[in-house]
Design a protein around this motif. Sequence first.
Motif, short mmCIF file in Angstrom:
data_model
loop_
_atom_site.label_atom_id
_atom_site.label_comp_id
_atom_site.label_asym_id
_atom_site.label_seq_id
_atom_site.Cartn_x
_atom_site.Cartn_y
_atom_site.Cartn_z
N ASP A 251 0.83 -1.21 0.00
CA ASP A 251 0.00 0.00 0.00
C ASP A 251 0.87 1.26 0.00
O ASP A 251 2.10 1.19 -0.01
N LYS A 253 1.66 3.29 2.18
CA LYS A 253 2.50 3.48 3.36
C LYS A 253 3.65 2.48 3.43
O LYS A 253 4.43 2.50 4.37
N ARG A 358 -10.89 5.16 -2.07
CA ARG A 358 -10.19 5.10 -0.78
C ARG A 358 -8.76 4.65 -1.00
O ARG A 358 -8.46 3.91 -1.94
N SER A 361 -4.30 1.52 1.89
CA SER A 361 -4.11 1.15 3.29
C SER A 361 -5.44 0.94 4.02
O SER A 361 -5.51 0.17 4.97
N GLU A 362 -6.50 1.62 3.59
CA GLU A 362 -7.82 1.42 4.18
C GLU A 362 -8.56 0.27 3.52
O GLU A 362 -9.25 -0.50 4.19
N LEU A 363 -8.41 0.16 2.22
CA LEU A 363 -9.21 -0.80 1.46
C LEU A 363 -8.72 -2.24 1.60
O LEU A 363 -9.52 -3.17 1.55
N ASN A 365 -6.98 -3.89 4.11
CA ASN A 365 -6.77 -4.53 5.41
C ASN A 365 -8.13 -4.87 6.00
O ASN A 365 -8.64 -4.19 6.88
#
Length: 444
Positions: A251, A253, A358, A361-363, A365
């Motif tokens: 991702d 990050k 989005r 990193s949000e999508l 995990n």
Amino acid sequence: MTRKFFGTDGIRGRTNQMPMTAEMALKVGQAAGAHFLRGAHRHRVVVGKDTRLSGYMMETALVAGFTSVGMDVVMVGPVPTPAVAMLTQSMRADLGVMISASHNKFVDNGIKLFGPDGYKLSDEDELEIEALIESPPALVPAEAIGRAKRIEDARGRYIHAVKQTFPARLRLDGLKVVIDCANGAAYQVAPSALWELGAEVTAIGVSPNGLNINEACGSTDIALLRRTIVDAGADLGIALDGDADRLIVVDEKGNVIDGDQLMALIGSSWHRRGALKGGGVVATVMSNLGLERFLQGEGLTLERAKVGDRYVLESMREGGFNVGGEQSGHIILTDHGKTGDGLVAALQVLAEMVLAGRPASELLNLFQPLPQLLKNVRFDGGAPLEAETVKAAISAGETRLGAGGRLVIRKSGTEPLIRVMAEGEDEALVGEVVETICEAVRTA
């Protein structure tokens, strides 16, 4: 019956050592060609390869073997494994061959075989081919020897097919994507496909020299990809392996997303749109319990198969599933292909990012994995798993993990390794169990 040459993914080994010699490749060509000479039509085999130095040697030997038993050969050069599966079916060929050792270093090579339907061969077919390998070849008369030709547009055909799997109404405009091609088979096609769909592409691992495939790059070594994502301010990183049939996603990050999370995303998204078949997802015994619990919460099942993408595919076909794969990143989407395809799977992830608006990193995990540890123990001959001390260590490990944990011990089908995997609620306990069993295997 035990197979002598074929493992979980074709024949594989160190080049110029049995079973990965030019002589063996010649015999495989003769045996597989004879096995698929069925009917009165002109027979054809599609042969692709990755970028490792020994590919030229193995390709030449295979071509000699196939033509000597009367089969015409179409050579397509460096292309991903799923491209060979696709071209075998679309060109009405009787057989497809991919010369690749997948994620292994350049010193190894392998031979993967596909039937006329584009699927990897069954155990039964492989056993029959092994018998033919050890029999005198069925050489044809001089006038019936096969012809060989090379086609130059195979990569373009594959790029077109891959783009067809991406929703027609969507584009990748505005997304920065880093693609690591492992200096392997997808070094041309993957960056091109992403660019044609509108992404801003940074490509690494795209300078193969025959010796650097999977070397400090690709899905088995993502340090360079993680650094490049952060430095470039990219939205997503994609790491393919040497033959591009699997991927690992990173991702924005720099966090690593494995195949379990990808299956969770694709399976649940397709389920909400009414596109998921079979009522769940097929994975292997190595997939995390967290994936199983997540799918249960979505009203879906997780079917487990033996390790190996072809065993996943067999379970998918038997149960009518269209999403399956492995934690290692083999993702099989039968609506779009007959084998794992890292680039196609990556495009499904990118499509979900575009639709959701989005960050990755949000999508990506969707569940918290249970503590899981996998260690490999290399061995040289013998049968360490048959030792009583190893059996006792495994039994004790199962008792310590209890009902809330899992233990999977297996011999690798592609390398001389014993793989020891444990998972459970207690990370420290998982580590202790794995190390105890590994030490027992080393001693044995």
